[in-house]
Design an enzyme around this catalytic site. Structure first.
Site, PDB file in Angstrom:
ATOM      1  N   LYS A   1      57.694 185.832  15.606  1.00 49.85           N
ATOM      2  CA  LYS A   1      59.045 185.518  15.129  1.00 49.85           C
ATOM      3  C   LYS A   1      58.983 184.988  13.690  1.00 49.85           C
ATOM      4  CE  LYS A   1      59.794 180.744  15.837  1.00 49.85           C
ATOM      5  NZ  LYS A   1      59.373 179.969  14.968  1.00 49.85           N
TER       6      LYS A   1
ATOM      7  N   HIS B   1      56.780 182.379  21.842  1.00 46.56           N
ATOM      8  CA  HIS B   1      55.756 181.703  22.641  1.00 46.56           C
ATOM      9  C   HIS B   1      56.350 180.766  23.686  1.00 46.56           C
ATOM     10  CE1 HIS B   1      56.180 178.220  19.903  1.00 46.56           C
ATOM     11  NE2 HIS B   1      55.557 177.515  20.821  1.00 46.56           N
TER      12      HIS B   1
ATOM     13  N   LYS C   1      55.359 179.488  27.950  1.00 43.18           N
ATOM     14  CA  LYS C   1      55.236 178.102  28.434  1.00 43.18           C
ATOM     15  C   LYS C   1      55.547 178.100  29.927  1.00 43.18           C
ATOM     16  CE  LYS C   1      56.746 175.661  24.239  1.00 43.18           C
ATOM     17  NZ  LYS C   1      56.013 174.464  23.902  1.00 43.18           N
TER      18      LYS C   1
ATOM     19  N   GLU D   1      61.949 166.946  17.704  1.00 42.76           N
ATOM     20  CA  GLU D   1      60.538 166.690  17.444  1.00 42.76           C
ATOM     21  C   GLU D   1      60.377 165.504  16.500  1.00 42.76           C
ATOM     22  OE1 GLU D   1      58.185 170.680  17.248  1.00 42.76           O
ATOM     23  OE2 GLU D   1      59.964 170.924  16.023  1.00 42.76           O
TER      24      GLU D   1
ATOM     25  N   ASP E   1      64.412 178.915  12.937  1.00 45.02           N
ATOM     26  CA  ASP E   1      63.088 178.572  13.465  1.00 45.02           C
ATOM     27  C   ASP E   1      63.138 178.301  14.970  1.00 45.02           C
ATOM     28  OD1 ASP E   1      60.305 177.825  13.239  1.00 45.02           O
ATOM     29  OD2 ASP E   1      60.920 175.728  13.398  1.00 45.02           O
TER      30      ASP E   1
ATOM     31  N   HIS F   1      63.699 180.443  20.188  1.00 45.44           N
ATOM     32  CA  HIS F   1      63.276 179.762  21.414  1.00 45.44           C
ATOM     33  C   HIS F   1      64.443 179.272  22.289  1.00 45.44           C
ATOM     34  CE1 HIS F   1      59.486 179.979  19.452  1.00 45.44           C
ATOM     35  NE2 HIS F   1      59.619 178.915  18.692  1.00 45.44           N
TER      36      HIS F   1
ATOM     37  N   LYS G   1      63.840 168.060  13.332  1.00 42.60           N
ATOM     38  CA  LYS G   1      62.496 167.570  13.010  1.00 42.60           C
ATOM     39  C   LYS G   1      62.569 166.138  12.486  1.00 42.60           C
ATOM     40  CE  LYS G   1      59.981 171.852  12.344  1.00 42.60           C
ATOM     41  NZ  LYS G   1      59.176 171.779  13.557  1.00 42.60           N
TER      42      LYS G   1
HETATM   43  C1  BG6 Z   1      57.431 176.981  16.514  1.00 39.38           C
HETATM   44  C2  BG6 Z   1      58.254 176.452  15.362  1.00 39.38           C
HETATM   45  O1  BG6 Z   1      57.797 178.297  16.819  1.00 39.38           O
HETATM   46  O2  BG6 Z   1      57.638 176.149  17.638  1.00 39.38           O
HETATM   47  C3  BG6 Z   1      57.877 175.020  15.052  1.00 39.38           C
HETATM   48  O3  BG6 Z   1      58.029 177.270  14.221  1.00 39.38           O
HETATM   49  C4  BG6 Z   1      57.997 174.155  16.299  1.00 39.38           C
HETATM   50  O4  BG6 Z   1      58.690 174.509  14.007  1.00 39.38           O
HETATM   51  C5  BG6 Z   1      57.230 174.806  17.445  1.00 39.38           C
HETATM   52  O5  BG6 Z   1      57.457 172.887  16.007  1.00 39.38           O
HETATM   53  C6  BG6 Z   1      57.455 174.059  18.743  1.00 39.38           C
HETATM   54  O6  BG6 Z   1      56.712 174.663  19.748  1.00 39.38           O
HETATM   55  P1  BG6 Z   1      55.578 173.886  20.510  1.00 39.38           P
HETATM   56  O7  BG6 Z   1      54.916 174.896  21.381  1.00 39.38           O
HETATM   57  O8  BG6 Z   1      54.668 173.297  19.478  1.00 39.38           O
HETATM   58  O9  BG6 Z   1      56.271 172.848  21.300  1.00 39.38           O
END
Ligand code: BG6
Length: 484
Positions: free
Chosen positions: A153, A183, A187, A221, A240, A245, A344
């Site tokens: 992505k 991704h 999970k 986060e 992002d 996601h 963030k």
């Molecule tokens: C990524 C984003 O795809 O996913 C990041 O680019 C983000 O900004 C991250 O922090 C979060 O995923 P994970 O698996 O680290 O919780």
């Protein structure tokens, strides 16, 4: 209450194991980049260590003028991050090759393909515009039959570019051989939404507009930019996290039950519900928020303002926090707001989907103290399931109190990137994003991006280490009239 639950992700994967296989080559484009080192190679290390990919060959390619030895060191370091140092992993490192190349040039691509043998999997760990140019060049070069493509992505930069990338890919391989990576779909807690919803009698009957006040999908986060200016400043929190996601999570939370978990059924259901999803009231100026962090302290760590981070073009106005309220126009969900938020450099980590239920139709006179709604919480780190329920409190039995039940999920067998890589090696696209869905996700956020570009939503600020801007769209009950 603390219990362990098995991972639905592993059962999906087990089902697709196909026994004997031809040796495969993973060709990694963008091999010298951060994504490969931090996420992809560690995921690969764990996958290989599990014995799933005997004879796998790894060919890396990038603009850096590395040699095989430099690349092998990089692979070994990334494998070591996850303790992947057994004989199978060592063999992959030993045989790894690196070919410096400009992957948008046909002659370089020909040279690259000549170093690959057996069943080929190509991973594009590249920015979207470079991916599009590389894929277009590959259509002129041609690919060995059966080649599978993995694309990181963001897939394109808007709906139009996503469609045009899909058109290019369609000229290269059949859709089922295209693995658009999200991704989060690797999970185990995200995949466990399926088990929770469709393997229990107690949740699914109440997951609809008759009983649910709102659904929040939140990914807050504490991490800041972490040196990713080159990528992040062109993306921002909406692209992002939300466009990719969080919409995938929404799809799994809101879709109807698929008859099977085959790629066709599952992805069909997700596509259907995303097609029905749009900005609440069609009013992105009212139902979205954007903000970016100023200097502050997060968990004892001092962060500069986002705008002062090296490599950031402050005038671009990239947001580090995005919120958007969406409606899902289906019989099941009409009138229920889905509030998506990611930010963030916030005070704390909050990664969960929360279903807030409406008030019971009538609480008997005499029972007092009903202040909080029932909530179902699905945590994405820590991975857990939670239920907030009202019961009679201690002391006066007619005075209600809320208790929180939680169950910790067992970790998935593989890290998310290991899981999505396994999907491509096995030729199973179930956990990847289908082409039409990738376009649909851009269609959903398109009006928000447009409103932001037109200046209809001010860019707010919040100090790093705070809870974000004060007027969040996640105004939860009891303030929320819908619960009442
Ligand atoms: C990524 C984003 O795809 O996913 C990041 O680019 C983000 O900004 C991250 O922090 C979060 O995923 P994970 O698996 O680290 O919780």
């Amino acid at each position: 209450m603390t219990t362990s639950t098995p991972s639905a992700a592993s059962s999906v994967a087990d089902r697709r194991a196909d026994g004997g296989r031809v040796p495969q080559t993973l060709l990694l484009l963008g091999a010298s980049g951060d994504l490969a080192a931090r996420l992809l190679l560690p995921g690969l290390g764990r996958l290989v260590g599990g014995g799933a990919q005997p004879g796998l060959r790894l060919v890396g390619s990038g603009a850096e003028d590395w040699d095989d030895e430099r690349w092998r060191r990089r692979v070994a370091e990334s494998f070591a991050m996850v303790g992947a140092d057994g004989p199978a992993e060592t063999e992959v490192v030993r045989a790894a090759r690196y070919v410096p190349a400009d992957v948008t040039r046909e002659e370089d691509l020909r040279r690259l393909l000549a170093t690959c043998h057996g069943q080929l999997v190509i991973f594009f760990a590249l920015p979207p515009t470079v991916t599009a140019r590389a894929a277009a060049a590959l259509t002129r070069v041609g690919l060995p039959p059966g080649t599978r493509l993995m694309l990181e992505k963001p897939f394109g930069t808007d709906e139009v570019s996503a469609r045009s990338l899909n058109d290019i890919l369609a000229g290269l391989v059949p859709e089922d051989q295209v693995h658009r990576i999200d991704h989060f779909l690797g999970k185990s807690t995200v995949v466990n939404i399926l088990g929770l919803r469709f393997a229990n009698r107690i949740f699914e009957p109440v997951l609809n507009a008759a009983h649910v006040a709102c659904v929040d999908i939140v990914f807050d986060e504490t991490l800041g930019l972490e040196g990713r200016a080159g990528y992040y400043d062109g993306a921002g929190a909406l692209v992002d996290m939300v466009q990719s996601h969080l919409l995938q999570i929404l799809a799994l939370m809101a879709m109807d039950a698929p008859p099977t978990l085959d790629a066709r059924d599952l992805r069909g259901r997700k596509a259907q519900v995303l097609r029905a999803t749009r900005v609440w009231d069609g009013d992105p100026a009212r139902w979205s928020r954007r903000a970016r962090y100023t200097a502050g302290e997060v968990g004892g760590r001092r962060l500069p303002a986002y705008a002062d981070e090296p490599g950031i073009e402050a005038t671009r106005g990239t947001e580090t926090l995005a919120e958007v309220v969406l409606g899902v126009d289906t019989w099941r969900w009409a009138g229920v707001p889905f509030r998506l938020r990611s930010g963030k450099a916030l005070a704390g980590t909050r990664k969960e989907a929360v279903v807030t239920f409406k008030q019971p139709p009538r609480v008997p006179t005499g029972l007092t103290g009903l202040e909080q709604p029932d909530r179902l919480r699905i945590g994405f780190g820590p991975d857990r399931l939670g239920l907030d329920v009202n019961i009679n409190g201690p002391g006066n039995p007619l005075e209600l109190d809320q208790v929180h039940l939680t169950a910790d999920f067992g970790p998935g067998g593989l890290p998310p990137y290991g899981e999505v890589l396994r999907g491509a090696f096995d030729g199973d696209p179930t956990l990847s994003v289908r082409g039409d869905t990738a376009e649909e996700c851009w269609r959903i956020v398109g009006p928000v991006l447009e409103a932001w570009r037109a200046g209809a939503v001010p860019l707010q600020e919040y100090p790093a280490g705070s809870h974000g801007p004060g007027d969040s769209l996640l105004a939860c009950p009891p303030g929320d009239a819908r619960w009442r």
